[in-house]
Enzyme design. Structure first.
Site, PDB file in Angstrom:
ATOM      1  N   ASP A   3     -22.795 -58.314 -31.738  1.00  9.20           N
ATOM      2  CA  ASP A   3     -22.983 -59.134 -30.539  1.00  9.20           C
ATOM      3  C   ASP A   3     -24.468 -59.422 -30.355  1.00  9.20           C
ATOM      4  O   ASP A   3     -25.307 -58.827 -31.029  1.00  9.20           O
ATOM      5  CB  ASP A   3     -22.392 -58.444 -29.297  1.00  9.20           C
ATOM      6  CG  ASP A   3     -22.937 -57.031 -29.117  1.00  9.20           C
ATOM      7  OD1 ASP A   3     -24.083 -56.747 -29.521  1.00  9.20           O
ATOM      8  OD2 ASP A   3     -22.203 -56.188 -28.552  1.00  9.20           O
ATOM      9  N   ASP A  59     -27.551 -59.660 -27.599  1.00 14.15           N
ATOM     10  CA  ASP A  59     -27.979 -59.324 -26.248  1.00 14.15           C
ATOM     11  C   ASP A  59     -29.284 -60.052 -25.939  1.00 14.15           C
ATOM     12  O   ASP A  59     -30.119 -60.266 -26.816  1.00 14.15           O
ATOM     13  CB  ASP A  59     -28.189 -57.812 -26.123  1.00 14.15           C
ATOM     14  CG  ASP A  59     -26.907 -57.036 -26.444  1.00 14.15           C
ATOM     15  OD1 ASP A  59     -25.889 -57.292 -25.789  1.00 14.15           O
ATOM     16  OD2 ASP A  59     -26.926 -56.205 -27.368  1.00 14.15           O
ATOM     17  N   ASP A  71     -33.216 -47.187 -25.871  1.00 13.68           N
ATOM     18  CA  ASP A  71     -32.934 -45.862 -26.429  1.00 13.68           C
ATOM     19  C   ASP A  71     -33.701 -45.519 -27.712  1.00 13.68           C
ATOM     20  O   ASP A  71     -34.391 -44.505 -27.769  1.00 13.68           O
ATOM     21  CB  ASP A  71     -31.418 -45.643 -26.597  1.00 13.68           C
ATOM     22  CG  ASP A  71     -30.703 -46.811 -27.265  1.00 13.68           C
ATOM     23  OD1 ASP A  71     -31.362 -47.760 -27.716  1.00 13.68           O
ATOM     24  OD2 ASP A  71     -29.452 -46.752 -27.342  1.00 13.68           O
TER      25      ASP A  71
HETATM   26  P1  ATP Z   1     -24.150 -52.552 -31.103  1.00 17.39           P
HETATM   27  O1  ATP Z   1     -23.951 -53.700 -30.127  1.00 17.39           O
HETATM   28  O2  ATP Z   1     -24.230 -52.972 -32.506  1.00 17.39           O
HETATM   29  O3  ATP Z   1     -23.244 -51.422 -30.859  1.00 17.39           O
HETATM   30  P2  ATP Z   1     -26.641 -52.302 -29.680  1.00 17.39           P
HETATM   31  O4  ATP Z   1     -27.908 -51.610 -30.028  1.00 17.39           O
HETATM   32  O5  ATP Z   1     -26.735 -53.775 -29.445  1.00 17.39           O
HETATM   33  O6  ATP Z   1     -25.607 -51.943 -30.811  1.00 17.39           O
HETATM   34  P3  ATP Z   1     -25.549 -52.175 -27.022  1.00 17.39           P
HETATM   35  O7  ATP Z   1     -24.693 -51.123 -26.424  1.00 17.39           O
HETATM   36  O8  ATP Z   1     -25.022 -53.541 -27.202  1.00 17.39           O
HETATM   37  O9  ATP Z   1     -26.046 -51.576 -28.407  1.00 17.39           O
HETATM   38  O10 ATP Z   1     -26.861 -52.218 -26.144  1.00 17.39           O
HETATM   39  C1  ATP Z   1     -27.865 -53.233 -26.300  1.00 17.39           C
HETATM   40  C2  ATP Z   1     -29.252 -52.621 -26.176  1.00 17.39           C
HETATM   41  O11 ATP Z   1     -29.399 -52.036 -24.864  1.00 17.39           O
HETATM   42  C3  ATP Z   1     -29.548 -51.487 -27.146  1.00 17.39           C
HETATM   43  O12 ATP Z   1     -30.016 -51.970 -28.376  1.00 17.39           O
HETATM   44  C4  ATP Z   1     -30.603 -50.704 -26.401  1.00 17.39           C
HETATM   45  O13 ATP Z   1     -31.866 -51.315 -26.515  1.00 17.39           O
HETATM   46  C5  ATP Z   1     -30.147 -50.838 -24.947  1.00 17.39           C
HETATM   47  N1  ATP Z   1     -29.290 -49.711 -24.528  1.00 17.39           N
HETATM   48  C6  ATP Z   1     -27.946 -49.668 -24.536  1.00 17.39           C
HETATM   49  N2  ATP Z   1     -27.477 -48.498 -24.084  1.00 17.39           N
HETATM   50  C7  ATP Z   1     -28.559 -47.754 -23.768  1.00 17.39           C
HETATM   51  C8  ATP Z   1     -28.756 -46.445 -23.244  1.00 17.39           C
HETATM   52  N3  ATP Z   1     -27.714 -45.661 -22.974  1.00 17.39           N
HETATM   53  N4  ATP Z   1     -30.022 -46.021 -23.045  1.00 17.39           N
HETATM   54  C9  ATP Z   1     -31.071 -46.847 -23.313  1.00 17.39           C
HETATM   55  N5  ATP Z   1     -30.949 -48.069 -23.825  1.00 17.39           N
HETATM   56  C10 ATP Z   1     -29.722 -48.535 -24.049  1.00 17.39           C
HETATM   57 MG    MG Z   2     -25.242 -55.043 -28.747  1.00 16.60          MG
END
Ligand code: ATP
Ligand code: MG
Length: 410
Positions: free
Chosen positions: A47, A49, A118
């Site tokens: 996805d 963001d 994170d």
């Molecule tokens: P994927 O979508 O592939 O699972 P992602 O890194 O994009 O991985 P998401 O859950 O979509 O994960 O979150 C988007 C972004 O928001 C992350 O890359 C991170 O920067 C931030 N983020 C998400 N959850 C947390 C958290 N619990 N603590 C801190 N930052 C977070």
């Molecule tokens: Mg994501």
């Protein structure tokens, strides 16, 4: 050093449109997080963001197809059709789980926003106008080296939000990368904090851990970091059962369910957490059921359903299992008994074939066999009958009736 670049052809045009709309309205906006990380690692993002200086209300006014979600921190979800959404997050100052009251002062600048994320590899922002990556925390070096490093002090960040430990394991499993040493060392020390996380949030996280196509790796790494026991204590307990054969069976059943799920994800087939949970909890259920059968006078059928209730309710204390998932798990389990009872009786077999959950129950039988149960005759019976097209058609007709009945009873 040559700057790493993003292949812009792989960026989602709708995500780009969102970023450009925000910029045209006078705000800062970037693509951020997993999409940039995955593109740099040569993977297709799941996805996209967006991070922006625009406040959530402003975002909503700019996009007709937008909904605001979240209590403490509001996020904007922008929909394209019913199933595709893009998450737009306003830059913020403090981290996810901190106890500050929501208000305009919780929003910040990009400089603030990088620190609330994170992992360093998740804190890369893509500037679509300059075509370059903004990297404040040396995330690019970690991408190049292949290291998952928490931002800031590991203990503080895992205390703020213990789910980050699960995310660390998920990313290491998905990307096949090690955790940086301090990040890794902090997990066993802080893992108990997961007990305070609401079960619903752990349920959501389990979907990502086990249904994203890297379930087997996630399972192994969760066990390695002693996090699995924080999610499914009763299951993990059985992995150390004094009867070694039974313990091995429990582990292999979980692995087989995840292998099958990972394979289905690769093939683009539908997957459900119910199948995985049914496999995790089956040995727990077996022990519970056997124990209850021994000391009661009641019918096995009644005892079985009570054992199912006990096991699912206990598991639900840690990881929320929705009513729908519970219903499917119950069907998969009770069908295991029917697969045995009906074998050889054509009429009964057709009724089982007609059950909407037959396919899952049959797959479950296969993984039981793979995990070491001795079921070759039963597997063969149910495999062969599915090649009988006349019986299968009969079952399909019964199923239609069954589904109409189900609908009318709603
Ligand atoms: P994927 O979508 O592939 O699972 P992602 O890194 O994009 O991985 P998401 O859950 O979509 O994960 O979150 C988007 C972004 O928001 C992350 O890359 C991170 O920067 C931030 N983020 C998400 N959850 C947390 C958290 N619990 N603590 C801190 N930052 C977070
Ligand atoms: Mg994501």
């Amino acid at each position: 050093m040559t700057k790493p670049s993003i292949n812009e052809a792989l960026l989602d045009p709708r995500a780009l449109e969102i970023v450009h709309t925000l910029i045209r309205a006078g705000h800062e906006a970037y693509l951020v997080g997993g999409c940039i990380r995955d593109l740099l690692r040569g993977r297709t993002p799941k996805d996209f963001d967006v991070a922006t200086s625009a406040h959530p209300e402003t975002v909503r006014q700019l996009f007709p197809n937008c909904r605001l979600i979240g209590k403490r921190f509001r996020l904007a979800h922008i929909y394209y059709g019913r199933n595709t959404l893009f998450e737009v997050a306003t830059f913020r100052r403090e981290s996810e789980a901190s106890e500050q009251v929501r208000g305009d002062n919780s929003y910040g600048t990009l400089e603030d926003d990088v620190h609330r994320r994170d992992f360093t590899i998740n804190a890369l922002y893509y500037d679509v106008q300059k075509h370059e990556i903004i990297d404040r925390l040396n995330g690019l070096a970690d991408v190049a080296q292949g290291l998952i490093r928490i931002i800031g002090d590991p203990k503080t960040r895992f205390t703020e939000d213990p789910v980050r430990m699960l995310r660390a394991v998920r990313f290491m499993s998905k990307l096949g990368l090690p955790l940086e040493t301090e990040t890794a060392d902090a997990i066993p020390k802080n893992r108990k904090k997961l007990a305070a996380v609401p079960p619903a949030r752990l349920g959501d996280e389990c979907l990502k851990l086990f249904l994203s196509g890297d379930g087997q790796a996630c399972f192994d790494n969760l066990r390695e970091y002693k996090l699995f026991t924080m999610l499914f204590p009763d299951v993990d307990h059985l992995f150390f059962h004094p009867n070694r054969e039974f313990a091995t069976y429990a582990v292999r059943l979980a692995q087989a369910a995840l292998a099958s799920t990972d394979q289905r994800v690769r093939e683009g087939k539908q997957v459900t957490l119910a199948f995985v949970l049914a496999a995790f909890l089956w040995p727990v259920f077996q022990l519970q059921y056997a124990g209850m059968l021994r000391d009661g006078q009641r019918s096995w059928h009644e005892v079985m359903h009570e054992a199912i209730d006990i096991v699912l309710l206990a598991a639900n204390e840690r990881v929320a299992i929705t009513l729908r998932l519970r219903a499917i798990i119950r069907e998969i389990w009770t069908l295991q008994a029917r697969l045995e009872l009906a074998a050889g009786n054509q009429k009964k077999m057709v009724a089982v074939l007609a059950h909407p959950r037959f396919r899952a129950a049959y797959d479950f039988l296969l993984i039981r066999q793979q995990a070491g149960e001795n079921l070759p005759a039963l597997v063969e019976t149910w495999t062969l009958i599915q090649r009988d097209s006349a019986l299968m058609q009969q079952a399909a007709r019964q199923r239609v009736k069954y589904e109409r009945l189900e609908e009318s009873s709603l």
